[in-house]
Every structure is written in C-alpha cells, then in structure tokens.
Scaffold this motif. Structure first.
Motif, PDB file in Angstrom:
ATOM      1  N   GLY A 193      25.215  62.049  24.996  1.00  0.00           N
ATOM      2  CA  GLY A 193      24.704  61.342  23.505  1.00  0.00           C
ATOM      3  C   GLY A 193      25.559  62.591  22.634  1.00  0.00           C
ATOM      4  O   GLY A 193      25.875  62.357  21.358  1.00  0.00           O
ATOM      5  N   LEU A 194      26.038  64.010  22.978  1.00  0.00           N
ATOM      6  CA  LEU A 194      26.919  64.694  22.032  1.00  0.00           C
ATOM      7  C   LEU A 194      28.236  64.015  22.117  1.00  0.00           C
ATOM      8  O   LEU A 194      28.939  63.890  20.888  1.00  0.00           O
ATOM      9  CB  LEU A 194      26.972  66.108  21.995  1.00  0.00           C
ATOM     10  N   MET A 195      28.777  63.850  22.866  1.00  0.00           N
ATOM     11  CA  MET A 195      30.148  63.643  22.543  1.00  0.00           C
ATOM     12  C   MET A 195      29.999  61.942  21.772  1.00  0.00           C
ATOM     13  O   MET A 195      31.265  61.658  21.701  1.00  0.00           O
ATOM     14  CB  MET A 195      31.106  63.162  24.152  1.00  0.00           C
ATOM     15  N   ARG A 196      29.251  60.931  22.088  1.00  0.00           N
ATOM     16  CA  ARG A 196      29.207  60.075  21.743  1.00  0.00           C
ATOM     17  C   ARG A 196      28.990  60.236  20.152  1.00  0.00           C
ATOM     18  O   ARG A 196      29.953  59.174  19.478  1.00  0.00           O
ATOM     19  CB  ARG A 196      27.668  58.522  22.286  1.00  0.00           C
ATOM     20  N   GLU A 197      28.314  61.194  19.545  1.00  0.00           N
ATOM     21  CA  GLU A 197      28.211  61.296  18.118  1.00  0.00           C
ATOM     22  C   GLU A 197      29.412  61.982  17.782  1.00  0.00           C
ATOM     23  O   GLU A 197      30.088  61.255  16.326  1.00  0.00           O
ATOM     24  CB  GLU A 197      26.864  62.147  18.832  1.00  0.00           C
ATOM     25  N   ILE A 198      30.076  62.750  18.182  1.00  0.00           N
ATOM     26  CA  ILE A 198      31.290  63.179  18.128  1.00  0.00           C
ATOM     27  C   ILE A 198      32.015  62.023  17.772  1.00  0.00           C
ATOM     28  O   ILE A 198      33.185  62.022  17.208  1.00  0.00           O
ATOM     29  CB  ILE A 198      32.070  64.291  19.303  1.00  0.00           C
ATOM     30  N   ALA A 329      37.086  69.903  13.683  1.00  0.00           N
ATOM     31  CA  ALA A 329      35.912  70.511  13.087  1.00  0.00           C
ATOM     32  C   ALA A 329      34.954  69.424  13.561  1.00  0.00           C
ATOM     33  O   ALA A 329      33.555  69.851  13.491  1.00  0.00           O
ATOM     34  CB  ALA A 329      37.091  69.781  12.037  1.00  0.00           C
ATOM     35  N   ALA A 330      35.464  68.209  13.306  1.00  0.00           N
ATOM     36  CA  ALA A 330      34.150  67.014  13.999  1.00  0.00           C
ATOM     37  C   ALA A 330      33.659  67.773  15.430  1.00  0.00           C
ATOM     38  O   ALA A 330      31.689  67.264  15.502  1.00  0.00           O
ATOM     39  CB  ALA A 330      34.606  66.033  14.030  1.00  0.00           C
ATOM     40  N   ALA A 331      33.863  67.972  15.973  1.00  0.00           N
ATOM     41  CA  ALA A 331      33.367  68.545  17.359  1.00  0.00           C
ATOM     42  C   ALA A 331      31.962  69.607  17.317  1.00  0.00           C
ATOM     43  O   ALA A 331      31.220  69.490  17.369  1.00  0.00           O
ATOM     44  CB  ALA A 331      33.874  69.311  18.714  1.00  0.00           C
ATOM     45  N   ILE A 332      33.310  70.887  16.380  1.00  0.00           N
ATOM     46  CA  ILE A 332      32.196  71.580  16.143  1.00  0.00           C
ATOM     47  C   ILE A 332      30.715  71.163  15.367  1.00  0.00           C
ATOM     48  O   ILE A 332      29.670  71.986  15.568  1.00  0.00           O
ATOM     49  CB  ILE A 332      32.724  72.566  15.312  1.00  0.00           C
ATOM     50  N   GLY A 333      31.331  70.489  14.785  1.00  0.00           N
ATOM     51  CA  GLY A 333      30.665  70.318  13.208  1.00  0.00           C
ATOM     52  C   GLY A 333      28.867  69.194  14.311  1.00  0.00           C
ATOM     53  O   GLY A 333      27.472  69.610  13.881  1.00  0.00           O
ATOM     54  N   VAL A 334      29.224  68.693  15.221  1.00  0.00           N
ATOM     55  CA  VAL A 334      28.099  67.651  15.627  1.00  0.00           C
ATOM     56  C   VAL A 334      27.539  68.623  16.549  1.00  0.00           C
ATOM     57  O   VAL A 334      26.372  69.113  16.760  1.00  0.00           O
ATOM     58  CB  VAL A 334      29.018  67.239  16.915  1.00  0.00           C
ATOM     59  N   LEU A 335      28.482  70.159  17.222  1.00  0.00           N
ATOM     60  CA  LEU A 335      27.021  71.011  18.339  1.00  0.00           C
ATOM     61  C   LEU A 335      27.104  71.950  18.215  1.00  0.00           C
ATOM     62  O   LEU A 335      25.745  72.045  17.682  1.00  0.00           O
ATOM     63  CB  LEU A 335      28.648  72.154  19.261  1.00  0.00           C
TER      64      LEU A 335
END
Length: 362
Positions: A193-198, A329-335
């Motif tokens: 789910g996190l990977m799809r959001e990223i 930055a996108a990955a850090i934001g999602v996490l």
C-alpha cells in the motif's frame, strides 16, 4: 523476531543503502538515469503490450524512438544554446553596468541623498564584482567540461543509459514480482500500500511536471524569440527546465528577461510590456491549465520541501543526488504521513492503552 530487532534490521539496511550510494556515487549516474527513463517510459510499453506487441519489441521500439529524437534535438538545439550561453556570459557584465547606469542616471538625486557621494564607487564596485564572478563561472564551466571525468560521465550517460533503460523496461514486471516476493509476509499488504502511494505521488509529479516543463520550454522559447529578445531561446528553455520547481523557473526567467529587455529596447517601454505580457500568459497557462490537468493534487510534495531535497541530495551525491531527490522526497513524505497516522492512533497520542487480552490475576 521481536519488534526491536525488526526495526534495527530495517534501519541497518537503510544506512547500508545510503552508504553504498555515497561510495558509488561516481558511477551511478547512467544507471540512475536509466532507471528514471524506464520509469517514465513504462506506461507506453505497457500500452503497446496491451495492443498485442511483445514487451521486448515494445521496449526496443520506445527506447529507439527516444534515442533518435534525443540525438536529433541535441544536434539541432545544443549548438544554438551553447553559442547563446557563451555570448550571454560574455555580455552579462555589460548588461549589469548598463542597468546600473540607467538606474543611477534616472534616480541620481534620490540615490545621492541616500548614498551620498559614494554612488559612483558603489556602481563601479558592483560592476567589478559581477565581471569577476562571470569570469570565474566561465572558467569553472570550461574546466568542468574539458575534464576527462566529465567526458567519461557524458559518454556513459549517452551510451549506457539507453541500454540500462531497455533491460529494465523489458524485465519490469518480473522485477516487480521478484521484489514483492521479498517483502515480509506479515506486513506485505501494508508495504505494498505504501509503495502504491509512493508510485502515485511519483507518477503524478514526475511525468506530469515533465510534461509541464516541456510545454513551457516550447512556449517561452518561441514567444521570447519571436518578440526579438536577445537570448530568447536560451532564457525560454531555462525557464521550462527550472519550472521543475514551481515558481522558481518563471521568477528567474522574468528577472533575466526584464533585465535584457530594458537594456536592449530602452527607452521603448512597449517592448518591455510585451515581455511582461508573455510571462503573464505563461503564468496563467501554467497555473490554471497545465498544472491542474497534468500534475493535479495527488503529489504530496510541497515546493519548499522539494527545494530542500534538491539542495540536500545534490550536495551529498552531486548530479546523481539531483536525480534521486524527488523520488526519495516523495518516499520520505509518504512514510512520514504513514508514521504520523500510526502515531495519532497510538496510545502515545490518545493516552488510552490499546485493547488487548486481560492479564490474569495471580
């Protein structure tokens, strides 16, 4: 495995990844660029596969078309831009001196009340400083370009990047399946789910913003060149490229264009007004047509955080860091948003312990 060991394992893996990127940053450029290119072009290959074209042939066709277009643009545009950039750097001190002259001559009495008799010295000092800065920048760029490392990096970027992108495009589904199989079984759905959001954030920003930048390059380059502005093509392409960071490209281009226009067309204010009108139309096109339709609100990247990421990762990893800045930055934001949601639902925030099996009284 306890929670502490799991957290330690993932933190250790993250630290090892960052150290590996830092140590290998000198050879990562073509591979990171190939990964970025494959990510951009994967939707086209998927669409061709749905139409019945084998994925290998689709990847070969897309990469081949991209390479041909890229080489064509390089031969057509790069010599023009190089000539304009050289001429612009050579004439920049003169532009600054002329702008100072116009400003001081028109407002000499007011400025002398503020600065006194030091006004000529201030103008001369600023002009000398600009000349020295431009000379240093020109020497630095020339040395960077003539260095063997720069040539090797450019060669590897042009030759290796398409090859890496082709293999990644060809094997993309297999790579995704393989990565999914490595995920911890207990947390697989959460991680997916996190990977799809990223992926949504990256797809919304990278592909959308790249389209916005390309359209703005064409608009400003054609409009400023047609208006007769010196270095219009160079300034227009620079605006489109810097528009990757919202508002930075248009503001930088407006300052440069107005400075050149005032020196070139003075005292014809109608031409200066035309330049301002071009930027008004460009801002309307970017803010109300391109950005809402091509980028949208699914990005989750604030312009300030993106600028910080570009500076931070660029300082750490050089040009490779600039390529990695937005995805990281996108990955850090999602996490970070996921961690905040977990915190808001935890006893640390609510003060209420989570329900669990009652302890048996002894």
């Amino acid at each position: 495995m306890t929670l502490q060991k799991q957290v330690g394992f993932w933190i250790g893996g993250l630290v090892l990844l960052i150290l590996s990127l830092y140590v290998l940053r000198g050879v990562l450029l073509p591979f990171v660029a190939g990964l970025a290119l494959a990510y951009f072009l994967d939707p086209i290959v998927r669409r061709l596969a749905k139409l019945g074209l084998p994925r290998t042939l689709g990847a070969l066709f897309v990469i081949g078309t991209f390479v041909v277009l890229f080489i064509g643009l390089m031969f057509l545009i790069v010599p023009i831009l190089a000539n304009q950039l050289t001429a612009f750097i050579a004439r920049l001190p003169g532009y600054v001196v002329q702008l100072q002259t116009l400003a001081t001559e028109q407002n000499r009495e007011w400025l002398q009340k503020v600065l006194g008799e030091r006004l000529p010295d201030v103008s001369r000092s600023v002009g000398d400083l600009v000349s020295q800065s431009v000379g240093w920048a020109a020497g630095f760029l020339q040395g960077l370009w003539s260095g063997g490392a720069a040539f090797i990096s450019l060669f590897s970027l042009i030759v290796v990047t398409p090859v890496v992108a082709f293999y990644l495009l060809n094997d993309w589904p297999k790579i995704m399946v393989k990565i999914d199989s490595w995920l911890p079984l207990k947390h697989r759905e959460t991680i997916l789910g996190l990977m799809r959001e990223i992926d949504r954030a990256l797809a919304g920003f990278l592909r959308g913003q790249a389209a916005v930048c390309g359209i703005l390059m064409i608009f400003y380059g054609v409009a400023l060149t047609a208006s007769g502005l010196n270095f219009g093509l160079l300034i227009g392409i620079s605006i489109g490229f810097l528009s990757f960071i919202p508002y930075v490209g248009s503001l930088t281009g407006l300052i440069l264009s107005l400075g050149v226009a005032i020196v070139q067309f003075w005292p014809n204010w109608s031409m200066v007004a035309i330049i301002i009108g071009i930027f008004v139309v460009g801002q309307f096109l970017e803010a109300y047509v391109l950005y809402p339709n091509l980028v949208g609100e699914s990005v989750g990247l604030h312009p300030v955080s993106m600028m910080f990421a570009l500076f931070a990762f660029g300082a750490l990893f050089g040009f490779v860091g600039l390529l990695l800045a937005v995805p990281l930055a996108a990955a850090i934001g999602v996490l970070t948003r996921f961690a905040i949601r977990q915190y808001l639902a935890s006893p640390l925030y609510t003060g209420v312990p989570r329900e669990g099996p009652a302890r048996s009284e002894k």
